[in-house]
Design an enzyme around this catalytic site. Structure first.
Site, short mmCIF file in Angstrom:
data_model
loop_
_atom_site.label_atom_id
_atom_site.label_comp_id
_atom_site.label_asym_id
_atom_site.label_seq_id
_atom_site.Cartn_x
_atom_site.Cartn_y
_atom_site.Cartn_z
N GLY A 171 52.87 37.45 4.28
CA GLY A 171 53.82 38.48 3.88
C GLY A 171 55.09 38.53 4.71
N GLY A 226 49.72 35.50 -2.03
CA GLY A 226 49.76 36.96 -2.10
C GLY A 226 50.95 37.42 -2.92
N GLY A 227 52.02 37.81 -2.24
CA GLY A 227 53.19 38.40 -2.89
C GLY A 227 53.68 37.66 -4.12
N ASN A 243 46.14 36.43 -4.90
CA ASN A 243 45.49 37.61 -4.30
C ASN A 243 46.43 38.79 -4.48
OD1 ASN A 243 44.39 39.55 -2.63
ND2 ASN A 243 44.80 38.44 -0.72
N TRP A 244 46.09 39.67 -5.40
CA TRP A 244 46.99 40.80 -5.70
C TRP A 244 46.92 41.89 -4.63
CZ3 TRP A 244 46.69 42.03 -11.72
CH2 TRP A 244 47.30 40.98 -12.41
N LYS A 245 45.94 41.82 -3.75
CA LYS A 245 45.76 42.87 -2.73
C LYS A 245 45.68 44.24 -3.42
CE LYS A 245 47.89 39.79 0.55
NZ LYS A 245 48.63 39.59 1.77
N HIS A 287 39.46 38.08 4.73
CA HIS A 287 40.93 38.06 4.76
C HIS A 287 41.39 38.76 6.04
CE1 HIS A 287 45.09 38.95 3.84
NE2 HIS A 287 45.02 38.00 2.93
N SER A 328 52.83 33.21 2.77
CA SER A 328 54.21 33.02 2.29
C SER A 328 54.41 31.77 1.45
CB SER A 328 55.19 33.05 3.48
OG SER A 328 55.16 34.32 4.11
N GLU A 364 44.86 30.82 6.70
CA GLU A 364 46.02 31.70 6.56
C GLU A 364 46.45 32.19 7.95
OE1 GLU A 364 46.23 33.63 2.43
OE2 GLU A 364 44.79 34.80 3.58
N GLU A 423 43.57 40.84 6.61
CA GLU A 423 43.78 42.29 6.47
C GLU A 423 42.46 43.05 6.55
OE1 GLU A 423 46.18 42.06 2.90
OE2 GLU A 423 47.72 41.05 4.10
P1 PGA Z 1 51.45 36.18 1.09
O1 PGA Z 1 49.91 36.57 1.31
O2 PGA Z 1 51.49 35.05 0.13
O3 PGA Z 1 52.10 37.44 0.55
O4 PGA Z 1 51.99 35.79 2.43
C1 PGA Z 1 48.91 35.60 1.37
C2 PGA Z 1 47.57 36.25 1.55
O5 PGA Z 1 47.47 37.21 2.32
O6 PGA Z 1 46.57 35.82 0.94
#
Ligand code: PGA
Length: 251
Positions: A174, A234-235, A12-14, A98, A213, A168, A100
């Site tokens: 993150g 994500g990251g 997930n590149w956000k 998600h 993470s 999640e 966010e």
């Molecule tokens: P992260 O994000 O791997 O950077 O913790 C995961 C996500 O929000 O899908």
């Protein structure tokens, strides 16, 4: 059981990536190749890149998805993107709910469910996210919160093929923090039971991903947990080397 379920790793590149990021994607596509790995692979770039990402990944086993969609197919919704538009760009899935989105855009379970239903309507796989906040975990409410979100967010007609669940924990996203494998097993086992109850026989094979993470150093340990059928990353999905390091845990 879990071992019979084919895993999927989703990046997930956000809100990251302009045209130059396609180079990373080309690198991933080249390394993954056309051959099926031990798991499925997907990248969800920002909406602006879906079309070009689908072209960059063409011929490889890497699928492309969106990060959010509106519940309507078209209409007066300035700034929104529909599930049908994601499909039109070559996407085959979309993340909905998600944390966010739930936090920044006040998305309720009801809204998430409508978006998940829109994904199925458009022929996309719905990737439905759930997870507790730190305050909810500390209050011992994790399983209650996750139960409410799973029941409230899953679309009618969800099957093991068209829907993926992603657990999640909000406090792990993150932050570099992850739950213990015992904690992950507890929540994933609980979600598996809920799914079996809610979507009956489809619940056995529905993939339940862990996200928050995930990195090369913890991917194998998380992957080995019962009822963990892949990862939402994500990251660490923004760099080819890190993402490939995670994929290796599933090969
Ligand atoms: P992260 O994000 O791997 O950077 O913790 C995961 C996500 O929000 O899908």
């Amino acid at each position: 059981m879990a071992s019979a379920v084919r895993a999927i790793v989703i990046g997930n590149w956000k809100m990251n990536g302009v045209a130059s990021a396609l180079k990373e994607l080309e690198g991933i596509a080249a390394e993954v190749g056309a051959a099926a790995l031990g798991c499925d692979v997907m990248i969800c770039p920002p909406a602006t890149l879906i079309s070009r990402a689908a072209m960059a990944a063409k011929g490889s086993a890497v699928a492309i998805g969106g990060q959010d969609c509106h519940w309507n197919a078209a209409g007066a919704h300035t700034g929104d993107v529909s599930a049908e538009m994601i499909a039109d760009c070559g996407g085959t899935a979309v993340i909905v709910g998600h944390s966010e989105r739930r936090t920044d855009h006040a998305e309720t379970d009801e809204i998430v469910q409508k978006k998940a239903a829109a994904a199925l309507r458009a022929g996309l796989t719905a990737i439905v996210c759930v997870g507790e906040t730190l305050a909810e975990r500390k209050a011992g409410r994790t399983l209650d919160v996750v139960s409410r979100q799973v029941k409230g967010s899953l679309p009618a007609g969800a099957t093991a093929k068209n829907t993926i669940l992603a657990y999640e924990p909000v406090w792990a996203i993150g932050t570099g923090l992850t739950p213990t494998t015992v904690e992950v097993a507890e929540v994933h086992g609980h979600i598996r039971d809920l799914l079996k109850d809610f979507v009956r026989s489809e619940g056995e094979g529905m993939r339940i991903l862990y996200g928050g993470s995930v990195k090369p150093s913890n991917a194998s340990e998380l992957m080995a947990v019962a009822n963990v059928n892949g990862a939402l990353v994500g990251g660490a999905s923004l760099k080819t080397a890190d993402f490939m390091g995670i994929l290796k845990a599933y090969m």
